[in-house]
Every structure is written in structure tokens, then in C-alpha cells.
Motif scaffolding. Structure first.
Motif, mmCIF file in Angstrom:
data_model
loop_
_atom_site.group_PDB
_atom_site.id
_atom_site.type_symbol
_atom_site.label_atom_id
_atom_site.label_comp_id
_atom_site.label_asym_id
_atom_site.label_seq_id
_atom_site.Cartn_x
_atom_site.Cartn_y
_atom_site.Cartn_z
ATOM 1 N N GLU A 89 0.857 -1.199 0.000
ATOM 2 C CA GLU A 89 0.000 0.000 0.000
ATOM 3 C C GLU A 89 0.882 1.235 0.000
ATOM 4 N N ILE A 90 0.621 2.158 -0.899
ATOM 5 C CA ILE A 90 1.404 3.391 -0.924
ATOM 6 C C ILE A 90 0.476 4.600 -0.882
ATOM 7 N N PRO A 91 0.209 5.117 0.305
ATOM 8 C CA PRO A 91 -0.652 6.302 0.401
ATOM 9 C C PRO A 91 0.029 7.478 -0.295
ATOM 10 N N GLY A 92 -0.761 8.311 -0.929
ATOM 11 C CA GLY A 92 -0.197 9.540 -1.496
ATOM 12 C C GLY A 92 0.079 9.475 -2.991
ATOM 13 N N VAL A 93 0.074 8.285 -3.591
ATOM 14 C CA VAL A 93 0.247 8.186 -5.048
ATOM 15 C C VAL A 93 -0.914 7.368 -5.617
ATOM 16 N N GLU A 144 -4.372 1.390 -1.246
ATOM 17 C CA GLU A 144 -4.750 1.851 0.093
ATOM 18 C C GLU A 144 -6.240 1.622 0.323
ATOM 19 N N ALA B 412 4.920 11.007 -2.304
ATOM 20 C CA ALA B 412 3.713 10.357 -1.791
ATOM 21 C C ALA B 412 3.577 10.590 -0.287
ATOM 22 N N GLU B 416 0.376 12.939 1.040
ATOM 23 C CA GLU B 416 -0.729 12.382 1.820
ATOM 24 C C GLU B 416 -1.397 13.472 2.668
#
Lengths: 256, 446
Positions: A89-93, A144, B412, B416
Motif C-alpha cells: 500500500e502506498i498512500p499519497g500516489v 490503500e 507520496a 498524503e
């Protein structure tokens, strides 16, 4: 397509792969089965170029050339793909952002023109339909909050978009209910082709009802202990792994 | 800090204050005594030193020993073109202050909905003196810290915003504070007052920037927010001044029953930044969410100092601060949560995450919980780490090279935080700013 020769690999001084030999031709689907801890996932990761494992002996030839010196991204650019057992899981992309970067990295490597947002979207739409993946998921951060099934489907979706020559599916079936399993299998089958090879790593025979392999190999203690056709999977389902492990022990005992 | 330095620095501001006193005849009658009292407090306390627990990790000697000139005495000529890069939408109320003075020509206030007053503080002081007097510097702000006292004493222009009961303002209010001076160091003390009436709703964006070359300037800003019953206030603070400036900010929030306040604090510039954020949850069911993001490189130092005071029961607070540190950058996070004796059913969560991209970067993360009630939920967590190898490998197996994958993960990590930015054009604008600040951010493109 792929030739693994006497491959030995270590992690933190422990030998996990103890001399693997395997040849996979274009258009073939090979299944690698085996009990827990036999080295299946290690093999998948070593093929993809994970540097936490150290290859101590042997070689991996892909399209006739050794790839041991290549980084994971160089292997991907050459057309290899690993579907993860536990997708990260890669939050933000968002998936679509990252996947476009990936597609264009591979295209650039091959000397093709990079895709613009419109062309990319067209491909994404088509492939999402193929894998029955909700397009909404693509505008969310990578994996995510995805369910187990969605994560695995996202792996197969990425494979569909990146169109690799050699796909390694690491326990793609684990954790899936039967409906999710069918959808994933359909997606994989749709991608089977004459010039694409697949290695399907699995603990359970179940998946092989839906993705019928050409060859089945059983990995025991870091070595391929037994190979056969698709009927071997059925035999394993009926008898379990112990008989192969026992045979392997006996073989070792005789050899020594 | 030596005693001589301390005296010298106080003398600089004493001279500033005497100038200001001379000029301020004719201003609102209550203002001068307020300024005087605040200056007396500042003069008594002086600049904090690292012996002071609240300032242990942040040394303000560089500020204390610089001979600043008052920015408002420096002429400026900023053009509309020069402020373009700081704007994120045309669809907003825009107020621009340059060198502490309101700039009518650069601002675009337009037609405001009925019940909304948005103007510069100096105008409001003439027409809304009573309202300002009732609220300004009344919420423990000046008592709290020497920089806030100095701001009250020296306050320059800023935003005055008043929203009547039940009014919802659909466009954001954007206030842009610029310093336009040559290398000679100047100081400015922007001051804002935001009063959200009962059941009103509004978003405010404060942007701090530098025009021209920049020098060792000093911005000492203060904002007070009063959120009345059931008011919803979103507050964004974007600090992107030039790299050699000093920036101290104070944000004091007073929340009444069932009010919701969301703040976002982004620190991208300056040699030294200290953000003091304090909210008092002073009514049943009040809710606050404090988000922050900072990026430091070179020898930058960013200190976020938060205090959440749960004064009444059933209030919730969320603190979520993230930092990306490169080179010899330094990041400090101090999160103090006070739960008063009667504040039962308090629900407070504090999170601080830092990403270290260099061996020489440093992080101090310090939670401080003072819980006097017995039926509360209070959690805090801090993580300090490097780029995750599993994530890196995942991206690489898709064909993205290691350097780009690393950049993507750093982006990333920071990005967030931006998901909390609810004004879409602002979120895009900040995302872009982030990219230009990150190592090799240009490789990531759109």
C-alpha cells in the motif's frame, strides 16, 4: 524465454534456494507448488531482482542473457513482471499516476514514444474492463484501503497494462474467495499468449482448476523435487506434499 | 545567548515601538494601551533562550541579534505579475499586504455576500473598533509567548474577517503577505482576526512569500480565530518565504460548542521557522483537526509547537504532522494535549511522522499529555524512518528506476497530508509547490 541454472540464493547467511534448475519456453504456463517455507516466494523475488537475497551460485538467463546484474526496474523494462503475494500500500500516489510513470519508463527503455494522458486513459479503460476492475480504484492511492481481492485484481490489471513477456504470479490466489479467484483467473487466462510465459507460484491446487498449467513443479527445501504435467497438481491435491518430501529425503539419503 | 545580545535586540524593537507610538496618534483609543501593555510584557520577558523548556530545541539568537528595520518604512512596488506565482485561483477574495501594509491595487475583494466583512485590519479598526477590542488579544495569546506579545505591540496590517450567524462563504478568503525589501533585514508583524459567527462557514488561506532577492528578514505573524457555536472554519497557512528569512507564527484558536476547525500548516521556506498553534476546545462537542507538513533542506530548522486544550467534555482533536528532512535539516514537533478535569469523553489523537533522507538530518518529536479527566481516549504516535524498501522494490518491479521510485515515495509521503486540503485548486497548487521543493521533483512531472 527463461532458463534457471543451478540457482542458489541466501538471505542473512541462510541458504533458501539450493540449486534450482528450470526452463520455461514462450507460450508456456508453469506452476510452482510446494509446502510452506520451501522457497517458492524467494524464487519469485530473486527472479524479480530483490537485492535482500544474495545469489551465491548459478545463473538466470532471460531471452538468452544473464540478468543477475540487472536491477528490478531494468528487468521490468526487459519485459518481466512480478505480481506480489502481498501488494504494497502506498498512500499519497494514485494507481493511475504511478502506472503511467511505469508504462512510460518501459516505453522509453524500448525506444517507443511516451504515452500522453489521453492515450494512457484509453488503455487503462480497456484493461480495467478486461479484469473487471472498478475504475474508481485507479484514482485512489495505490492499494490503500483495497480489499484483498481488489489488491490482487490490481496486480493482474497492472500486468495487463504493462504487457510483460514473462509474468511471475506469487500466490495470487491466497486470501481470495472463489468469486474473486475466478475473476483473477479469467484475467490471467485472457493474457495467455504464444509469446508470453507465466510462472504461477501457489500453495494450493485450487487456482490450477481455473488456470490450467502446462507444467507443474514441486519445490521442497529450496530444490525442485518433482516435475510433471497438469495431472501432478491433482495428485498433490489428493495426496498432499509429504510423499514428495519423503521421496526427496530418500533421494538425498541415497546420494549421500 | 549573551546578555549584551539580548539587550541589543530588545533595543531594536524598543526603537521600533517608539517610532510606532509617535505615528499612532489618531488611531483607535484602545489600541495604544493594548500595544503598550504587550510591549511591556515582551520587554520584561525578552527573547526566549534554549534554557526555556518550550524553546529547548529552537535557538532564536539569529533573530535576537539582527538589527531589523521596520518593513512598513520600506517603500515597495510589487506588480500583479510578481504575485501570480502565489495565487491558486481567481475565484476568491484576495487581500495583499506588502511590507506590513495593505495594498489596495493588488487586492481583489469584490462583492462580498451579505453578513460577511472581509477587509484589512487597519480599515476595520476605524469602523469595527468595538468588535476588534472585544476579541483581539483576549484569548491568552499575549500572555502565552514573547513573540505573540511582540506582535500585539508592533502589529502591522492583516485580515479582519467577520461572518454573521448562519452565513456560509462559498469562495476562499486568500491573504497574501509579502516582503519586498533589499538585502537589508526588515521585520514585519502581520496580524489577523477571524470571527466566525454561530453556524457560519468559511475557508481562509494565508500565504507568506518574498518578492525580489530576499534577505535575513523576520516575519512574526499572529492569527486569532474565534469559532462560535457550530461554526466551521478551515484555515490554511502556506509559508514559502526565501531561504534566509526567519519566521515565527502564532495561531490561537478559540472554539465554542460543536464548532469545527481545521488547520493546515505548510512550511517550505525560511532558515528558521517556529509555528505556535494553540486551540482551546471551550464548548461541548467541539472538534479540531490540525494538519501540518514541512520540508527542510540545507540547514533549515522547522519547529511546530502545538497545544490542544480540551477544556470541555465530548471534544475531539486530531493532530497529523509530517516532515521530510534532507541535508542537515532539523525538524521539531512538540504536541501538548491538556485534558481538563471535567473534559470527560475527550477523544484526542496525535500523529507525527518524519522521513529522513540524510544521515545528518535530525528530528525531535515530543508528545506531552496532561490528562486530568478519567474517561478519555488519548493516543499519540511518532515514527521516524527512511524510504521503505518494500515500497521501493514494488515500484521498481513495475519499471520505475530506483531514483524516480524514491522521489515518488517521498512525494507520496508528503502528498498524503494534502488530501486534507479541501479547496481543490489550492491542493493542486500546493502539490506543485511540493514537487518543485523535492529532490528531482521535476522528474515526476504532472
Amino acid at each position: 524465454m527463461l532458463e534457471i541454472r543451478n540457482l542458489h540464493a541466501h538471505i542473512d547467511g541462510h541458504e533458501i534456494l539450493k540449486g534450482i534448475n528450470l526452463t520455461v519456453g514462450a507460450g508456456e504456463v508453469h506452476s510452482i507448488m510446494g509446502p510452506n517455507g520451501s522457497g517458492k516466494s524467494t524464487l519469485a523475488q530473486v527472479l524479480a531482482g530483490r537485492d535482500t537475497y544474495e545469489v551465491t551460485q548459478g545463473d538466470i538467463l532471460y531471452k538468452g542473457k544473464s540478468i543477475l546484474a540487472l536491477s528490478p526496474d531494468e528487468r521490468a523494462c526487459e519485459g518481466m513482471f512480478l505480481a506480489f503475494q502481498y501488494p504494497v500500500e502506498i498512500p499519497g500516489v494514485t494507481t493511475s499516476y504511478f502506472l503511467r510513470a511505469a508504462v512510460n519508463a518501459i516505453r522509453k527503455h524500448r525506444g517507443d514514444e511516451e504515452l500522453d494522458a489521453m492515450d494512457f486513459l484509453k488503455i487503462v479503460k480497456e484493461k480495467a474492463k478486461l479484469i473487471k476492475l472498478d475504475q474508481q480504484l485507479l484514482s485512489r492511492a495505490i492499494n490503500e484501503g483495497f480489499s484483498g481481492g481488489e489488491k490482487k485484481r490490481n496486480e493482474i490489471f497492472q500486468m495487463a497494462v504493462l504487457e510483460p513477456y514473462l509474468a511471475i504470479l506469487d500466490e495470487t490466489d491466497s486470501g481470495l474467495d472463489i468469486d474473486a479467484l475466478k475473476i483473477v483467473a479469467e484475467g490471467v487466462n485472457a493474457l495467455r499468449s504464444q509469446d508470453r510465459a507465466m510462472i504461477i507460484v501457489t500453495h494450493y491446487q485450487r487456482l490450477l482448476h481455473y488456470i490450467v498449467p502446462d507444467f507443474v513443479h514441486v519445490l521442497v527445501d529450496g530444490k525442485i523435487a518433482h516435475s510433471g504435467g497438469k495431472e501432478l497438481a491433482l495428485e498433490l491435491e489428493a495426496k498432499g506434499y509429504t510423499w514428495i518430501a519423503d521421496d526427496a529425503d530418500k533421494a538425498t539419503a541415497v546420494a549421500s | 545567548m549573551s546578555v549584551a545580545n539580548m539587550t541589543q535586540s530588545k533595543d531594536v524593537f524598543l526603537a521600533h515601538f517608539e517610532q510606532l507610538e509617535k505615528q499612532s496618534s489618531g488611531g483607535a483609543a484602545w489600541l495604544l494601551p493594548t500595544r503598550k501593555a504587550a510591549f511591556a510584557r515582551f520587554a520584561e520577558e525578552g527573547f526566549p533562550t534554549t534554557r526555556d523548556e518550550d524553546w529547548r530545541y529552537t535557538n532564536v539568537t539569529p533573530i535576537a541579534k539582527t538589527s531589523f528595520t521596520r518593513a512598513c518604512s520600506v517603500a515597495s512596488e510589487v506588480t500583479a505579475k510578481q504575485i501570480e506565482s502565489y495565487l491558486f485561483t481567481k475565484d476568491c477574495v484576495l487581500l495583499v499586504c506588502v511590507n506590513g501594509r495593505f495594498d489596495q491595487n493588488l487586492s481583489a475583494v469584490g462583492e462580498l455576500p451579505k453578513g460577511v466583512m472581509a477587509c484589512c485590519l487597519s480599515d476595520a479598526a476605524r469602523t469595527q473598533g468595538d468588535l476588534i477590542e472585544t476579541h483581539m488579544a483576549r484569548h491568552a495569546l499575549t500572555e502565552q509567548a514573547p513573540f505573540a506579545a511582540l506582535n500585539t505591540a508592533m502589529m502591522d496590517d492583516g485580515l479582519f474577517l467577520h461572518i454573521d450567524q448562519g452565513i456560509s462563504v462559498s469562495v476562499p478568503i486568500h491573504v497574501l503577505y509579502l516582503i519586498d525589501a533589499d538585502a537589508e533585514p526588515v521585520s514585519t508583524h502581520p496580524r489577523n482576526l477571524i470571527i466566525a459567527g454561530p453556524s457560519s462557514q468559511v475557508s481562509v488561506v494565508e500565504t507568506y512569500g518574498t518578492v525580489g532577492g530576499g534577505g535575513s528578514h523576520f516575519t512574526n505573524a499572529a492569527t486569532e480565530i474565534i469559532a462560535n457555536d457550530h461554526a466551521h472554519v478551515s484555515h490554511y497557512r502556506v509559508q514559502c518565504e526565501s531561504d534566509d528569512t526567519y519566521h515565527v507564527s502564532t495561531l490561537q484558536i478559540q472554539q465554542h460548542r460543536d464548532s469545527q476547525v481545521q488547520t493546515f500548516t505548510m512550511s517550505l521556506g525560511s532558515a528558521l521557522v517556529r509555528n505556535n498553534i494553540a486551540t482551546v476546545l471551550d464548548g461541548l462537542g467541539a472538534d479540531c483537526s490540525l494538519t501540518g507538513l514541512y520540508l527542510v533542506d540545507g540547514r533549515q530548522h522547522v519547529d511546530n509547537h502545538l497545544t490542544v486544550d480540551h477544556a470541555k467534555p465530548h471534544c475531539t482533536s486530531r493532530e497529523f504532522f509530517k516532515g521530510v528532512l534532507q541535508d542537515e535539516g532539523k525538524g521539531i514537533f512538540r504536541g501538548r494535549i491538556i485534558v481538563r478535569k471535567d473534559a470527560q469523553k475527550t477523544d484526542a489523537v496525535q500523529t507525527n511522522r518524519s522521513l529522513l533522507l540524510s544521515d545528518r538530518a535530525m528530528v525531535e518529536s515530543k508528545p506531552q499529555l496532561e490528562i486530568l479527566a478519567d474517561d478519555v481516549k488519548c493516543t499519540h504516535g511518532a515514527t521516524i524512518g527512511q524510504v521503505n524498501e518494500d515500497e521501493l522494490f514494488y515500484l521498481q518491479t513495475r519499471g520505475v528506476n530506483k531514483q524516480t521510485a524514491r522521489n515518488l515515495l517521498v512525494f507520496a509521503f508528503a502528498n498524503e497530508c494534502l488530501s486534507d486540503v479541501r479547496i481543490e485548486p489550492l491542493r493542486k497548487h500546493l502539490s506543485q509547490r511540493l514537487l518543485t521543493r523535492l529532490p528531482h521533483g521535476e522528474m515526476l512531472g504532472d
